[in-house]
Design an enzyme around this catalytic site. Structure first.
Site, PDB file in Angstrom:
ATOM      1  N   ASP A  11     -54.805 -59.138  27.935  1.00 57.24           N
ATOM      2  CA  ASP A  11     -54.079 -60.023  26.991  1.00 57.24           C
ATOM      3  C   ASP A  11     -55.126 -61.038  26.319  1.00 57.24           C
ATOM      4  OD1 ASP A  11     -51.659 -60.554  25.285  1.00 57.24           O
ATOM      5  OD2 ASP A  11     -52.009 -62.813  26.444  1.00 57.24           O
ATOM      6  N   SER A  12     -54.587 -61.289  24.972  1.00 54.51           N
ATOM      7  CA  SER A  12     -55.570 -62.318  24.195  1.00 54.51           C
ATOM      8  C   SER A  12     -55.430 -63.604  25.097  1.00 54.51           C
ATOM      9  CB  SER A  12     -54.852 -62.513  23.049  1.00 54.51           C
ATOM     10  OG  SER A  12     -53.432 -62.851  22.979  1.00 54.51           O
ATOM     11  N   TYR A  43     -54.754 -63.830  18.814  1.00 59.30           N
ATOM     12  CA  TYR A  43     -55.158 -62.975  18.267  1.00 59.30           C
ATOM     13  C   TYR A  43     -53.963 -62.508  16.899  1.00 59.30           C
ATOM     14  CZ  TYR A  43     -58.484 -60.746  21.746  1.00 59.30           C
ATOM     15  OH  TYR A  43     -59.422 -60.486  22.465  1.00 59.30           O
ATOM     16  N   GLY A  44     -52.901 -63.109  17.235  1.00 60.08           N
ATOM     17  CA  GLY A  44     -51.902 -62.891  15.998  1.00 60.08           C
ATOM     18  C   GLY A  44     -52.326 -62.940  14.442  1.00 60.08           C
ATOM     19  N   CYS A  74     -50.734 -56.858  25.222  1.00 58.03           N
ATOM     20  CA  CYS A  74     -50.641 -57.645  24.124  1.00 58.03           C
ATOM     21  C   CYS A  74     -50.376 -56.964  23.034  1.00 58.03           C
ATOM     22  CB  CYS A  74     -51.935 -58.213  23.771  1.00 58.03           C
ATOM     23  SG  CYS A  74     -52.257 -59.122  22.369  1.00 58.03           S
ATOM     24  N   ASN A  75     -49.116 -57.226  22.338  1.00 53.80           N
ATOM     25  CA  ASN A  75     -48.729 -56.468  21.355  1.00 53.80           C
ATOM     26  C   ASN A  75     -49.617 -56.426  20.027  1.00 53.80           C
ATOM     27  OD1 ASN A  75     -45.503 -55.564  21.256  1.00 53.80           O
ATOM     28  ND2 ASN A  75     -45.865 -57.641  22.483  1.00 53.80           N
ATOM     29  N   THR A  76     -50.486 -57.227  19.865  1.00 63.14           N
ATOM     30  CA  THR A  76     -51.353 -57.491  18.584  1.00 63.14           C
ATOM     31  C   THR A  76     -52.513 -56.698  18.842  1.00 63.14           C
ATOM     32  OG1 THR A  76     -50.686 -59.913  18.170  1.00 63.14           O
ATOM     33  CG2 THR A  76     -52.614 -59.102  16.968  1.00 63.14           C
ATOM     34  N   GLU A 159     -47.033 -72.201  23.518  1.00 64.11           N
ATOM     35  CA  GLU A 159     -48.209 -72.723  24.011  1.00 64.11           C
ATOM     36  C   GLU A 159     -48.373 -74.149  24.044  1.00 64.11           C
ATOM     37  OE1 GLU A 159     -51.688 -70.581  23.519  1.00 64.11           O
ATOM     38  OE2 GLU A 159     -50.701 -68.767  24.148  1.00 64.11           O
ATOM     39  N   CYS A 193     -43.483 -59.446  21.212  1.00 67.28           N
ATOM     40  CA  CYS A 193     -44.705 -60.398  21.444  1.00 67.28           C
ATOM     41  C   CYS A 193     -44.555 -60.842  22.857  1.00 67.28           C
ATOM     42  CB  CYS A 193     -44.697 -61.441  20.468  1.00 67.28           C
ATOM     43  SG  CYS A 193     -45.932 -62.840  20.735  1.00 67.28           S
ATOM     44  N   THR A 194     -45.684 -60.949  23.352  1.00 69.69           N
ATOM     45  CA  THR A 194     -45.681 -61.426  25.019  1.00 69.69           C
ATOM     46  C   THR A 194     -45.024 -62.623  25.377  1.00 69.69           C
ATOM     47  OG1 THR A 194     -47.851 -62.121  24.540  1.00 69.69           O
ATOM     48  CG2 THR A 194     -47.481 -60.067  25.674  1.00 69.69           C
ATOM     49  N   HIS A 195     -44.979 -63.570  24.233  1.00 72.70           N
ATOM     50  CA  HIS A 195     -44.651 -64.946  24.567  1.00 72.70           C
ATOM     51  C   HIS A 195     -43.015 -65.009  24.361  1.00 72.70           C
ATOM     52  CE1 HIS A 195     -48.926 -65.642  24.301  1.00 72.70           C
ATOM     53  NE2 HIS A 195     -48.588 -67.138  24.373  1.00 72.70           N
TER      54      HIS A 195
HETATM   55  N1  DGL Z   1     -50.164 -61.683  23.079  1.00 75.39           N
HETATM   56  C1  DGL Z   1     -50.005 -61.847  21.756  1.00 75.39           C
HETATM   57  C2  DGL Z   1     -48.912 -60.681  21.459  1.00 75.39           C
HETATM   58  O1  DGL Z   1     -48.419 -60.135  22.064  1.00 75.39           O
HETATM   59  C3  DGL Z   1     -49.376 -63.157  21.258  1.00 75.39           C
HETATM   60  C4  DGL Z   1     -50.436 -63.959  21.230  1.00 75.39           C
HETATM   61  C5  DGL Z   1     -51.654 -63.999  20.266  1.00 75.39           C
HETATM   62  O2  DGL Z   1     -51.294 -64.116  18.989  1.00 75.39           O
HETATM   63  O3  DGL Z   1     -52.697 -63.937  20.865  1.00 75.39           O
HETATM   64  O4  DGL Z   1     -48.988 -60.516  20.346  1.00 75.39           O
END
Ligand code: DGL
Length: 274
Positions: A11-12, A43-44, A74-76, A159, A193-195
């Site tokens: 993940d990012s 990363y988003g 990570c979705n992004t 975060e 998104c993971t968050h």
């Molecule tokens: N892990 C990213 C996602 O699921 C979110 C955090 C990021 O933007 O890096 O898209």
């Protein structure tokens, strides 16, 4: 030399821990190696090229650490890098290794949850502008109507531990109202998104009770269980020692402080220089 072949989870930063937690619950027997690229997160908001470059670098790193199978949790990264990695890079650098993402398992099941046939997707700006969700959903459920909403403030809210703040309410309400104003018939929303699972109570508070929320952790874990059943050649390569190692490209002290919020328990990470 270690014979361990852990399943890599990338993940990012911290977010993939919400996915890893559910994977380990369902598949506790395997070894895992988690890598968070915190030094370069988030990363988003980054371009396609940058997310692809960073993700590929981390995937190569996980391969060099003996992972045969890597999950982009990570979705992004799944939205912007997975296709290129699978189609262009893997055949050249590691034809027998596999990289999977989190978008496909989610889009595979979304149609089973919606009764109206109208669904919403929430994600980072990168995930939403990539259009990956509507494209993938159309492959499995061509008749589903999909509306998306980018929620760029939600990751920083999590975060910075502002989950319980009024500011969180303001941004969550704003984005949900905007999504629902596009289509009143939406009855299922993907938290892409993971968050976002960490915001689920607040999200529920600002939504009509009939709308179903899909968190990805369990869905991705179910998808992996199924993948390993369908691919015994890969399943046999993954070692089963019940170990989990955590690596971050930034400071392990900072990672460990925030990680428990995502993982549900304390962890000890190591620094990894890319
Ligand atoms: N892990 C990213 C996602 O699921 C979110 C955090 C990021 O933007 O890096 O898209």
């Amino acid at each position: 030399m270690s014979t361990k072949k852990p399943i890599g989870v990338f993940d990012s930063g911290f977010g993939g821990l919400t996915i890893l937690k559910e994977i380990v619950k369902q598949l506790p027997e395997y070894d895992y190696l988690y890598l968070g690229d915190n030094a370069r997160a988030p990363y988003g908001t980054r371009s396609f090229e940058t997310v692809y470059e960073y993700t590929l670098e981390c995937v190569k790193q996980l391969f060099s650490m003996n992972c045969e199978l890597v999950i982009l949790a990570c979705n992004t990264a799944s939205a912007k890098a997975l296709r290129n990695i699978q189609q262009i890079d893997l055949p050249l650098i590691a034809p027998d290794k596999r990289v999977l993402g989190v978008i496909r398992p989610t889009t595979e099941v979304v149609g089973k949850h919606s009764k109206t046939g109208h669904v919403g997707v929430l994600g980072t700006t990168g995930t939403i502008t990539s259009n990956s969700y509507p494209i993938e959903i159309a492959k499995f459920y061509p008749n589903l109507i999909v509306h998306q909403e980018a929620c760029p403030m939600w990751v920083p809210i999590v975060e910075n531990n502002e989950i319980e703040s009024e500011a969180a309410d303001i941004f969550i309400e704003k984005n949900l109202n905007h999504l629902l104003s596009k289509d009143k018939n939406i009855d299922t929303i993907i938290l892409g998104c993971t968050h976002y699972p960490l915001l689920i109570n607040k999200i529920r508070k600002h939504l009509p009770a009939n709308i179903k929320l899909l968190s990805q952790g369990e869905i991705v874990a179910d998808g992996l269980v199924d993948y390993l059943k369908r691919h015994p050649e890969m399943e046999q390569k993954c070692s089963k020692g019940k170990t989990i190692e955590f690596y971050t490209t930034d400071s392990p002290e900072n990672f460990d402080k925030a990680a428990s919020m995502f993982y549900g328990k304390a962890i000890r990470s190591n620094h990894l220089e890319l």
